[in-house]
Design an enzyme around this catalytic site. Structure first.
Site, mmCIF file in Angstrom:
data_model
loop_
_atom_site.group_PDB
_atom_site.id
_atom_site.type_symbol
_atom_site.label_atom_id
_atom_site.label_comp_id
_atom_site.label_asym_id
_atom_site.label_seq_id
_atom_site.Cartn_x
_atom_site.Cartn_y
_atom_site.Cartn_z
ATOM 1 N N GLY A 60 0.796 -1.221 0.000
ATOM 2 C CA GLY A 60 0.000 0.000 0.000
ATOM 3 C C GLY A 60 0.827 1.269 0.000
ATOM 4 O O GLY A 60 1.783 1.433 -0.764
ATOM 5 N N SER A 61 0.476 2.186 0.879
ATOM 6 C CA SER A 61 1.030 3.540 0.834
ATOM 7 C C SER A 61 2.482 3.649 1.261
ATOM 8 O O SER A 61 3.063 4.745 1.176
ATOM 9 C CB SER A 61 0.165 4.489 1.672
ATOM 10 O OG SER A 61 -1.022 4.793 0.987
ATOM 11 N N ILE A 62 3.102 2.567 1.692
ATOM 12 C CA ILE A 62 4.554 2.588 1.847
ATOM 13 C C ILE A 62 5.201 2.976 0.523
ATOM 14 O O ILE A 62 6.293 3.555 0.488
ATOM 15 C CB ILE A 62 5.054 1.225 2.355
ATOM 16 C CG1 ILE A 62 4.619 1.029 3.824
ATOM 17 C CG2 ILE A 62 6.560 1.091 2.225
ATOM 18 C CD1 ILE A 62 4.936 -0.355 4.379
ATOM 19 N N LYS A 64 4.588 5.425 -1.176
ATOM 20 C CA LYS A 64 4.795 6.869 -1.233
ATOM 21 C C LYS A 64 6.223 7.258 -0.875
ATOM 22 O O LYS A 64 6.770 8.219 -1.437
ATOM 23 C CB LYS A 64 3.787 7.582 -0.331
ATOM 24 C CG LYS A 64 2.354 7.526 -0.845
ATOM 25 C CD LYS A 64 1.391 8.265 0.065
ATOM 26 C CE LYS A 64 -0.004 8.350 -0.557
ATOM 27 N NZ LYS A 64 -0.669 7.044 -0.675
#
Length: 372
Positions: A60-62, A64
Site C-alpha cells: 500500500g502507501s509505503i 509513497k
C-alpha cells in the site's frame, strides 16, 4: 531506551496477532547486526499453507516513500524544482491559478488542497465505493481494470478543494502521488515504474521489490483477504488485482527484508542525499485518511507513539493486505510487519471501526519490535 531484541518474546507476540484473528502475519526486526525474523498463521486458509517471512506482499502507501525518494533524486539532478509550481510541468493536469499555486513540495506533503479521487471514482467511473458505502461488489468488478491515471487525477482536481494550497493542516490525498508519478514520467521520459526502479529500487539493491504493471504477484506470496468491515464474510482473496487504481501512491510489492534494507539506507543518506533526507523529514500537520492529525514530511513521517528523535517510516493498506515499516533515526533499529487481512473491524452505528483484539496484539508487537 531501546532494549536488545528478545526473539522468544517477538515469537510470542507474533503468534498473538494470529490468534487474535489475523490469518497470517510475518515480520523482520533488525537491531544493528542482530536480526529476528518470524511468521505465524496461514498464507492460505483453505489449504493450510503456512505464512513465511520471505513472502512478497502488497504494502500500500509505503509506496509513497519510494515515489518521494524518486522525486528527490530528480530534484538533486536539477530536473525538478522542489518549490516549483506543478503547473510548470503538468499544466494540462493542474491548470490555471491552481497549477501556479500548488508546488511539488505541497504534493509530497499533502498540503496541495487537492481532494482524494477515490470517493468520486465509484459514481463517475463505476469503480470503488467509499468506505461509508455498504456494498463492496465493485472490488470484484475491477480486478482486471486498467485505470488511466490522468482520469483519476482529473477526479481529484475537479472535486471541491479540501484546503488552499500550502495551508495546514493538509489533507492526505492519493491524488498528490498520482500527479507525482506523472511528473516523474514527464521529466524522465520513462514510465513511473521504470523511473522508481532505476533510481530507487535498483540502487538500494532491493531484489524482491517492484512497482507492478499487471494484476499478479510473482514469486512466493500470501493470499490477501479483504473483510470490508464484516460485509465480506468469509473474507475474500484479492491477491490478484490490477493496482493501476493507485499506481505510484500504493501499488508496491516487496518483502519485509527489503523494506528494512530500504528504510535503513534511506535514513543513512544512501538513497537520497543528506540534504534531501532533511527535506523529507521536515513535517507539517496533515489529516490522515482515518481523520487523525499526524506529522507528515515528504513521503515519510514520524510514527505515532515514538519518542522525539524516535522512529519514522510509513504504513499502508490495499485490498486484503497491509504493512508497517519504520526505522530509528540512526537506522540501527528497523521493523517491518506485514498482514494478510484488512478491514477486520465491525463498524459502530456512526460508521467508525470498533476496537478489535488484532489492534492490541499488533500494537504489542510493534512496541516490542521497536523498543523491546
Amino acid at each position: 531506551m531501546r532494549k536488545p531484541l528478545e526473539p522468544a518474546e517477538l515469537d510470542a507476540a507474533l503468534e498473538k496477532v494470529h490468534h487474535a484473528g489475523m490469518p497470517g502475519v510475518f515480520a523482520e526486526v533488525r537491531d544493528g547486526e542482530q536480526v529476528w525474523r518470524g511468521a505465524a498463521g496461514f498464507a492460505d486458509v483453505a489449504t493450510g499453507r503456512p505464512a513465511a517471512v520471505d513472502m512478497r506482499h502488497r504494502v500500500g502507501s509505503i509506496t509513497k516513500t519510494f515515489t518521494a525518494a524518486a522525486v528527490l533524486r530528480q530534484v538533486e539532478a536539477g530536473h525538478i524544482g522542489l518549490d516549483a509550481p506543478i503547473g510548470r510541468y503538468l499544466p494540462e493536469l493542474v491548470p490555471g491559478e491552481r497549477g501556479d499555486a500548488v508546488t511539488v513540495r505541497m504534493l509530497l506533503n499533502h498540503t496541495s488542497g487537492l481532494a482524494e479521487y477515490l470517493p468520486y471514482a465509484y459514481p463517475s467511473l463505476k469503480a470503488f465505493p467509499a468506505l461509508a458505502d455498504t456494498s463492496p461488489e465493485s472490488l470484484d468488478d475491477n480486478r482486471f481494470t486498467r485505470f488511466d491515471p490522468t482520469e483519476l487525477i482529473a477526479l481529484g482536481v475537479t472535486a471541491p478543494a479540501v484546503g488552499a494550497p500550502g495551508d495546514t493542516p493538509g489533507v492526505y490525498s492519493n491524488t498528490n502521488y498520482l500527479l507525482l508519478g506523472q511528473l516523474l514520467e514527464r521529466v524522465t521520459g520513462a514510465t513511473v515504474e521504470e523511473c522508481v526502479t532505476r533510481h530507487v529500487i535498483e540502487p538500494a539493491g532491493l531484489r524482491d521489490t517492484e512497482l507492478p504493471v499487471g494484476p499478479y504477484v510473482d514469486g512466493p506470496h500470501s493470499r490477501m483477504y479483504e473483510a470490508w468491515f464484516g460485509m465480506i464474510d468469509p473474507p475474500r482473496d484479492y491477491s490478484v488485482y490490477d493496482m493501476s487504481w493507485v499506481g505510484p501512491a500504493a501499488s508496491l510489492i516487496t518483502t519485509v527484508a527489503d523494506l528494512n534494507r530500504f528504510y535503513g539506507m534511506l535514513l543513512a543518506g544512501e538513497i537520497v542525499s543528506p540534504s534531501s533526507l532533511a527535506q523529507m523529514q521536515r513535517t507539517v500537520p496533515v489529516i490522515s485518511q482515518e481523520g487523525r492529525t499526524i506529522d507528515y514530511g515528504l513521503g515519510l513521517h514520524p510514527m505515532e507513539g515514538s519518542p522525539s528523535g524516535g522512529f519514522c517510516g510509513h504504513g499502508g493498506t490495499v485490498w486484503g493486505a497491509g504493512a508497517l515499516a519504520m526505522a530509528s533515526a540512526d537506522g540501527e533499529r528497523r521493523m517491518a510487519v506485514a498482514v494478510n487481512q484488512q478491514r477486520w473491524h465491525v463498524l459502530d452505528t456512526d460508521g467508525r471501526p470498533r476496537p478489535h483484539p488484532i489492534d492490541a496484539a499488533l500494537a504489542d508487537l510493534h512496541r516490542l519490535a521497536t523498543h523491546g
